[in-house]
Design a protein around this motif. Structure first.
Motif, short mmCIF file in Angstrom:
data_model
loop_
_atom_site.label_atom_id
_atom_site.label_comp_id
_atom_site.label_asym_id
_atom_site.label_seq_id
_atom_site.Cartn_x
_atom_site.Cartn_y
_atom_site.Cartn_z
N LEU A 88 -24.69 -34.33 -23.03
CA LEU A 88 -26.10 -34.62 -22.77
C LEU A 88 -26.91 -33.33 -22.82
N LEU A 104 -31.40 -37.19 -16.16
CA LEU A 104 -30.12 -36.95 -16.81
C LEU A 104 -29.03 -37.84 -16.20
N ALA A 108 -26.82 -40.45 -18.31
CA ALA A 108 -25.36 -40.56 -18.22
C ALA A 108 -24.94 -42.01 -18.00
N VAL A 118 -19.03 -39.25 -20.79
CA VAL A 118 -19.86 -38.04 -20.69
C VAL A 118 -18.96 -36.86 -20.36
N GLY A 121 -22.91 -31.31 -20.27
CA GLY A 121 -24.34 -31.41 -20.50
C GLY A 121 -25.01 -30.05 -20.45
#
Length: 504
Positions: A88, A104, A108, A118, A121
């Motif tokens: 991400l 964020l 996710a 995930v 990030g």
């Protein structure tokens, strides 16, 4: 702040986003994002029914790697889809770090709902996203190193990227780059069940794709026609002179026109049902709210409808209408609607406008908010903005903080500040459901006409209609019939007119 301190702050922010989940493997693979409940608190209640639809949805199983050899004969019973590994990325300005973290977390959860794992990030603080690569040149290179280190195959940006930004970032990181809108559209395409829902999602996808259509090398730029025909093929090969990408754009526009016509054709049936309810003065209550706030669970708790409930974002897309009754026998409908999310793609708002009409034409809106969410005020504002877009701003509203079993007294005090008259309920434990049902009954619109009538015994249908759609204040059986005092609709008052008395 020095560069090292700045990078440390961003790392801490990312750790806070991803640390709410337990690792699924020894690698940096994170489990359910904070925007989703854990499995223990997301268990189904008795009102949710058998949930056969949920079992069918889970038949599409995602696995980390696909093999041609079956470990067990039961493997053939499942369709398998490779689990995407994603990283991400997000950009936030000075002072907006908390909001960026919440966004964020939600991204996710969206990625996991769409079927991805995930891995890592990257958050960057800068006044504006870079117009070329979204991230700055240095951060884009850092992202490339992270993608290579964790073995990711997709990067998801926490915004809607321009086509040029996506291409430029892909050229740097060397893997597929998508944005938040693409993930939401993908979830919608997976969860759409009805013909209308599938048509709406396809229309939204095509509206998003059309301005972003691009060619790959020369395959999309070949042009027919010309003096010697296409590719020097000579006579008989002269074409209309369109490039391949122009043909594809024309096909997309043609398909979009067909879908819009198809969606319009669904409207008369829905309007007829709505008109029938209005003709019989049946009040309508719309359950609206943020995605995964528990709208379907609340509908099940209020009506035992047994509609699909899943611990995922946008689990329910198609509007579900269920009949219910007040304590005094009046009939009303409860409608479960599609959930909202921050930065909801404009294409989806337009494509699902026909479904969202249920909110705009309701007599009462039950606004469901996830009380355990880290940013409930943003949920409230997001949903109210969308309700305003579909004409629901002036409709009476009951705010409901769901998942009350997951919040303590201090958190309840904070939520009271957001909505002083709100109800705290738990669809899982049943807390507050009876009080909410009583409030809904009290806020239903009162029929307009007050009548006193002596209805003959052979017109029991009129007495039944008063019980079903009116508010019966008093009734008494007399020699000539049933004496009633009630509030009824204008249509029913006209039918009772021959039997009205002069009482006041």
């Amino acid at each position: 702040m020095t560069k090292s301190n700045d990078e440390s702050t961003q790392t801490d922010a990312l750790d806070r986003v991803l640390s709410h989940a337990e690792p699924r493997t020894e690698a940096r693979v994170f489990g359910a994002a904070q925007a989703l409940q854990n499995e223990a608190t997301a268990a189904h209640g008795a009102a949710d029914g058998e949930q056969w639809d949920l079992e069918d949805r889970h038949a599409l199983r995602r696995v980390a790697g696909l093999s041609t050899e079956l470990e067990d004969v039961t493997e053939v019973e499942y369709r398998q889809l490779r689990l995407e590994n994603v990283v991400l990325v997000g950009v936030y300005p000075q002072g907006a770090q908390d909001d960026a973290e919440n966004s964020l977390r939600e991204l996710a959860a969206l990625a996991e709902t769409a079927g991805a794992a995930v891995l890592d990030g990257l958050l960057q603080r800068r006044p504006h996203p870079d117009p070329a690569t979204y991230l700055g040149r240095g951060k884009a290179q850092e992202l490339k190193d992270i993608v290579a280190a964790v073995g990711a195959d997709t990067v998801i940006a926490d915004t809607e990227l321009a086509a040029s930004q996506r291409r430029a970032l892909e050229d740097v990181v060397k893997v597929k780059v998508i944005d938040r809108t693409t993930v939401i559209l993908d979830i919608f395409s997976q969860h759409a069940k009805s013909r209308e829902g599938k048509a709406q999602v396809e229309l939204a996808q095509l509206e998003y794709l059309l301005p972003r259509l691009r060619g790959w090398g020369e395959s999309m730029s070949r042009q027919a026609g010309g003096q010697v025909g296409a590719g020097g093929a000579g006579m008989g090969s002269r074409g209309p002179g369109e490039t391949k990408i122009e043909l594809d754009r024309r096909r997309i526009r043609t398909r979009m026109a067909q879908l819009r016509k198809q969606i319009r054709e669904f409207a008369p049936a829905r309007d007829a049902k709505r008109a029938e309810r209005k003709r019989n003065t049946i009040p309508s209550v719309a359950i609206a709210g943020y995605t995964n706030a528990g709208k379907s669970s609340l509908l099940n708790a209020l009506t035992s409808a047994g509609v699909l409930v899943e611990n995922a974002l946008f689990a329910t897309l198609d509007a579900t209408v269920r009949r219910s009754e007040t304590q005094d026998g009046r009939v009303y409908t409860l409608t479960d609607t599609v959930g909202f999310v921050r930065n909801l793609p404009h294409q989806l708002v337009e494509a699902f406008r026909s479904t969202l009409e249920e909110v705009g034409q309701a007599d009462l809106i039950v606004h469901v908010v996830d009380g355990s969410h880290p940013d409930p005020s943003a949920q409230l504002q997001t949903v109210r903005d969308v309700m305003g877009d579909v004409g629901g701003r002036d409709i009476p509203e009951v705010v409901v903080f769901n998942k009350a079993d997951l919040i303590d007294e201090d958190e309840r005090l904070v939520l009271r500040g957001l909505a002083p008259d709100a109800h705290f309920v738990s669809s899982r434990t049943g807390e507050g459901i009876d009080e909410l049902r009583a409030t809904i009954e009290r806020m239903l619109p009162m029929p307009a006409v007050e009548v006193h009538a002596l209805v003959p015994y052979d017109r029991g249908d009129l007495v039944s209609a008063v019980h079903e759609s009116g508010v019966l204040l008093a009734s008494e059986h007399e020699e000539g019939g049933t004496a009633i005092h009630a509030h009824v609709s204008e249509r029913l008052a006209a039918e009772l007119a021959p039997f009205t008395t002069g009482e006041r």
